[in-house]
Design a protein around this motif. Structure first.
Motif, PDB file in Angstrom:
ATOM      1  N   THR A  28     -20.814  85.603 -14.732  1.00 48.71           N
ATOM      2  CA  THR A  28     -19.583  84.972 -14.419  1.00 48.71           C
ATOM      3  C   THR A  28     -19.003  85.876 -13.462  1.00 48.71           C
ATOM      4  OG1 THR A  28     -18.169  86.133 -16.160  1.00 48.71           O
ATOM      5  CG2 THR A  28     -19.062  83.967 -16.467  1.00 48.71           C
ATOM      6  N   LYS A  29     -18.775  87.261 -13.384  1.00 46.05           N
ATOM      7  CA  LYS A  29     -18.398  88.064 -12.361  1.00 46.05           C
ATOM      8  C   LYS A  29     -19.228  87.810 -10.992  1.00 46.05           C
ATOM      9  CE  LYS A  29     -15.415  90.118 -15.023  1.00 46.05           C
ATOM     10  NZ  LYS A  29     -14.218  89.503 -15.105  1.00 46.05           N
ATOM     11  N   LEU A  30     -20.316  87.404 -11.087  1.00 46.80           N
ATOM     12  CA  LEU A  30     -21.016  87.397  -9.761  1.00 46.80           C
ATOM     13  C   LEU A  30     -20.858  86.050  -9.189  1.00 46.80           C
ATOM     14  CD1 LEU A  30     -23.440  87.936  -7.682  1.00 46.80           C
ATOM     15  CD2 LEU A  30     -24.986  86.586  -9.227  1.00 46.80           C
ATOM     16  N   MET A  31     -20.495  84.941  -9.950  1.00 48.13           N
ATOM     17  CA  MET A  31     -20.347  83.756  -9.482  1.00 48.13           C
ATOM     18  C   MET A  31     -18.600  83.785  -9.057  1.00 48.13           C
ATOM     19  SD  MET A  31     -23.007  82.321 -10.090  1.00 48.13           S
ATOM     20  CE  MET A  31     -24.162  82.736 -11.088  1.00 48.13           C
ATOM     21  N   GLU A  32     -17.845  84.594  -9.576  1.00 44.26           N
ATOM     22  CA  GLU A  32     -16.224  84.466  -9.043  1.00 44.26           C
ATOM     23  C   GLU A  32     -16.324  85.267  -7.506  1.00 44.26           C
ATOM     24  OE1 GLU A  32     -14.493  86.673 -12.227  1.00 44.26           O
ATOM     25  OE2 GLU A  32     -14.169  84.915 -13.417  1.00 44.26           O
ATOM     26  N   ALA A  33     -17.048  86.483  -7.600  1.00 45.04           N
ATOM     27  CA  ALA A  33     -17.083  87.298  -6.216  1.00 45.04           C
ATOM     28  C   ALA A  33     -17.939  86.510  -5.170  1.00 45.04           C
ATOM     29  CB  ALA A  33     -17.751  88.542  -6.523  1.00 45.04           C
ATOM     30  N   SER A  34     -18.656  85.723  -5.545  1.00 45.67           N
ATOM     31  CA  SER A  34     -19.703  85.000  -4.548  1.00 45.67           C
ATOM     32  C   SER A  34     -18.976  84.023  -3.984  1.00 45.67           C
ATOM     33  CB  SER A  34     -21.058  84.741  -5.288  1.00 45.67           C
ATOM     34  OG  SER A  34     -21.925  85.581  -5.707  1.00 45.67           O
ATOM     35  N   PHE A  35     -18.081  82.931  -4.893  1.00 45.94           N
ATOM     36  CA  PHE A  35     -17.822  81.961  -4.615  1.00 45.94           C
ATOM     37  C   PHE A  35     -16.285  81.362  -4.693  1.00 45.94           C
ATOM     38  CE2 PHE A  35     -22.021  81.071  -5.947  1.00 45.94           C
ATOM     39  CZ  PHE A  35     -22.570  80.643  -5.026  1.00 45.94           C
ATOM     40  N   LEU A  36     -15.569  82.094  -5.260  1.00 49.24           N
ATOM     41  CA  LEU A  36     -14.052  82.257  -5.483  1.00 49.24           C
ATOM     42  C   LEU A  36     -13.236  83.021  -4.888  1.00 49.24           C
ATOM     43  CD1 LEU A  36     -14.393  81.133  -9.358  1.00 49.24           C
ATOM     44  CD2 LEU A  36     -14.264  79.577  -7.334  1.00 49.24           C
ATOM     45  N   GLY A  37     -12.070  82.639  -4.533  1.00 50.52           N
ATOM     46  CA  GLY A  37     -11.084  83.436  -3.940  1.00 50.52           C
ATOM     47  C   GLY A  37     -11.268  83.317  -2.228  1.00 50.52           C
ATOM     48  N   LYS A  38     -10.021  84.242  -1.927  1.00 49.27           N
ATOM     49  CA  LYS A  38     -10.175  84.198  -0.364  1.00 49.27           C
ATOM     50  C   LYS A  38     -11.155  85.077   0.342  1.00 49.27           C
ATOM     51  CE  LYS A  38      -5.226  83.454  -0.059  1.00 49.27           C
ATOM     52  NZ  LYS A  38      -4.146  83.595   0.642  1.00 49.27           N
ATOM     53  N   ASN A  39     -11.800  85.971  -0.345  1.00 49.68           N
ATOM     54  CA  ASN A  39     -12.768  86.799  -0.072  1.00 49.68           C
ATOM     55  C   ASN A  39     -14.192  86.569  -0.455  1.00 49.68           C
ATOM     56  OD1 ASN A  39     -11.156  88.376   1.697  1.00 49.68           O
ATOM     57  ND2 ASN A  39     -10.434  89.595  -0.095  1.00 49.68           N
ATOM     58  N   ALA A  40     -14.584  85.266  -0.805  1.00 47.63           N
ATOM     59  CA  ALA A  40     -15.677  84.862  -1.442  1.00 47.63           C
ATOM     60  C   ALA A  40     -16.887  85.391  -0.267  1.00 47.63           C
ATOM     61  CB  ALA A  40     -15.875  83.384  -1.498  1.00 47.63           C
ATOM     62  N   ALA A  41     -18.164  86.160  -1.146  1.00 48.40           N
ATOM     63  CA  ALA A  41     -18.961  86.498  -0.440  1.00 48.40           C
ATOM     64  C   ALA A  41     -20.095  85.250   0.421  1.00 48.40           C
ATOM     65  CB  ALA A  41     -19.791  87.178  -1.258  1.00 48.40           C
ATOM     66  N   LEU A  42     -20.017  84.186  -0.417  1.00 55.65           N
ATOM     67  CA  LEU A  42     -21.013  83.091   0.073  1.00 55.65           C
ATOM     68  C   LEU A  42     -19.863  81.987   0.422  1.00 55.65           C
ATOM     69  CD1 LEU A  42     -23.718  83.412  -2.623  1.00 55.65           C
ATOM     70  CD2 LEU A  42     -23.885  84.184  -0.071  1.00 55.65           C
ATOM     71  N   LEU A  43     -20.234  81.206   1.721  1.00 55.33           N
ATOM     72  CA  LEU A  43     -19.464  79.876   1.830  1.00 55.33           C
ATOM     73  C   LEU A  43     -20.587  78.848   1.910  1.00 55.33           C
ATOM     74  CD1 LEU A  43     -17.046  81.130   4.681  1.00 55.33           C
ATOM     75  CD2 LEU A  43     -16.415  80.884   2.139  1.00 55.33           C
ATOM     76  N   GLU A  80     -13.020  71.059   2.133  1.00 56.18           N
ATOM     77  CA  GLU A  80     -13.879  72.204   2.173  1.00 56.18           C
ATOM     78  C   GLU A  80     -13.599  73.211   1.039  1.00 56.18           C
ATOM     79  OE1 GLU A  80     -15.434  72.039   6.556  1.00 56.18           O
ATOM     80  OE2 GLU A  80     -13.920  73.253   6.262  1.00 56.18           O
ATOM     81  N   LYS A  81     -12.299  73.450   0.894  1.00 53.14           N
ATOM     82  CA  LYS A  81     -11.950  74.333  -0.093  1.00 53.14           C
ATOM     83  C   LYS A  81     -11.979  74.183  -1.425  1.00 53.14           C
ATOM     84  CE  LYS A  81      -8.539  76.516   3.117  1.00 53.14           C
ATOM     85  NZ  LYS A  81      -7.001  76.782   3.445  1.00 53.14           N
ATOM     86  N   ASP A  82     -11.902  72.733  -1.607  1.00 54.14           N
ATOM     87  CA  ASP A  82     -12.141  72.050  -3.033  1.00 54.14           C
ATOM     88  C   ASP A  82     -13.649  72.251  -3.426  1.00 54.14           C
ATOM     89  OD1 ASP A  82      -9.428  71.443  -3.273  1.00 54.14           O
ATOM     90  OD2 ASP A  82      -9.573  69.462  -2.719  1.00 54.14           O
ATOM     91  N   ILE A  83     -14.576  71.904  -2.511  1.00 49.03           N
ATOM     92  CA  ILE A  83     -15.747  71.888  -2.682  1.00 49.03           C
ATOM     93  C   ILE A  83     -16.191  73.400  -3.020  1.00 49.03           C
ATOM     94  CG2 ILE A  83     -18.128  71.624  -1.569  1.00 49.03           C
ATOM     95  CD1 ILE A  83     -16.889  69.094  -0.395  1.00 49.03           C
ATOM     96  N   GLN A  84     -15.664  74.286  -2.186  1.00 47.70           N
ATOM     97  CA  GLN A  84     -16.181  75.885  -2.240  1.00 47.70           C
ATOM     98  C   GLN A  84     -15.729  76.025  -3.682  1.00 47.70           C
ATOM     99  OE1 GLN A  84     -17.827  77.709  -0.531  1.00 47.70           O
ATOM    100  NE2 GLN A  84     -17.265  79.500  -1.590  1.00 47.70           N
ATOM    101  N   GLU A  85     -14.601  75.878  -4.272  1.00 49.37           N
ATOM    102  CA  GLU A  85     -14.112  76.323  -5.423  1.00 49.37           C
ATOM    103  C   GLU A  85     -14.399  75.605  -6.530  1.00 49.37           C
ATOM    104  OE1 GLU A  85      -9.636  77.327  -7.346  1.00 49.37           O
ATOM    105  OE2 GLU A  85      -9.863  75.439  -6.036  1.00 49.37           O
ATOM    106  N   GLY A  86     -15.006  74.357  -6.459  1.00 46.23           N
ATOM    107  CA  GLY A  86     -15.716  73.455  -7.345  1.00 46.23           C
ATOM    108  C   GLY A  86     -17.261  73.864  -7.811  1.00 46.23           C
ATOM    109  N   ILE A  87     -17.729  74.319  -6.609  1.00 44.50           N
ATOM    110  CA  ILE A  87     -19.125  74.772  -6.754  1.00 44.50           C
ATOM    111  C   ILE A  87     -18.935  76.292  -7.635  1.00 44.50           C
ATOM    112  CG2 ILE A  87     -21.140  75.849  -5.513  1.00 44.50           C
ATOM    113  CD1 ILE A  87     -21.004  72.842  -5.655  1.00 44.50           C
ATOM    114  N   GLY A  88     -17.885  77.137  -6.938  1.00 44.16           N
ATOM    115  CA  GLY A  88     -17.856  78.337  -7.830  1.00 44.16           C
ATOM    116  C   GLY A  88     -17.770  78.229  -9.341  1.00 44.16           C
TER     117      GLY A  88
END
Length: 142
Positions: free
Chosen positions: A69-84, A93-101
């Motif tokens: 879960t920590k990997l998923m949060e850092a990768s996909f969630l928040g303003k500094n997501a590592a993967l877009l 687009e923000k909803d999709i990004q957050e939803g996938i995370g």
């Protein structure tokens, strides 16, 4: 980093008596689950899938020290997501990004963790349904 969809293979499986065509699965994902899946060990095939997804996300994000879960949060969630997943500019687009995370985080919590820590039996229908959820998320990532 922005991620695009890549390699496809076709595999036909049974889900509740209906043929489901999995035409968006990466060959490496199928290779990682096929041995257990074809032997009928659907729980282990899901564990294999989640471990491969985790590893690919870890590599693509560069977050080699994170897992689950920590990997998923850092990768996909928040303003500094590592993967877009997309440009992450519009509300959609923000909803999709957050939803996938959240979906990846949910898969970690509801699939990977219980399988890793408990004796869980998974039917073929359950594995196929969960597999389709994994495919939906990974399609957006690969």
């Amino acid at each position: 980093k922005t991620i695009s969809i890549s390699a496809k293979i076709v595999y036909v499986s049974q889900l509740g008596g209906l043929n489901m065509i999995r035409d968006e699965i990466r060959e490496d994902l199928w290779k990682s689950i096929s041995a257990h899946y074809e032997k009928g060990d659907f729980t282990e095939s899901l564990r294999d899938a989640m471990f491969l997804v985790n590893e690919i996300i870890r590599e693509k994000s560069g977050l080699l020290d994170k897992d689950g879960t920590k990997l998923m949060e850092a990768s996909f969630l928040g303003k500094n997501a590592a993967l877009l997943i997309n440009k992450n500019e519009t509300t959609t687009e923000k909803d999709i990004q957050e939803g996938i995370g959240f979906a990846f985080k949910g898969l970690s919590l509801s699939v990977r963790n219980p399988i890793s820590h408990e004796n869980i039996a998974t039917t073929k229908s359950e594995a196929n349904a969960i597999g389709l959820a994994i495919l939906n998320c990974t399609r957006k990532m690969w």
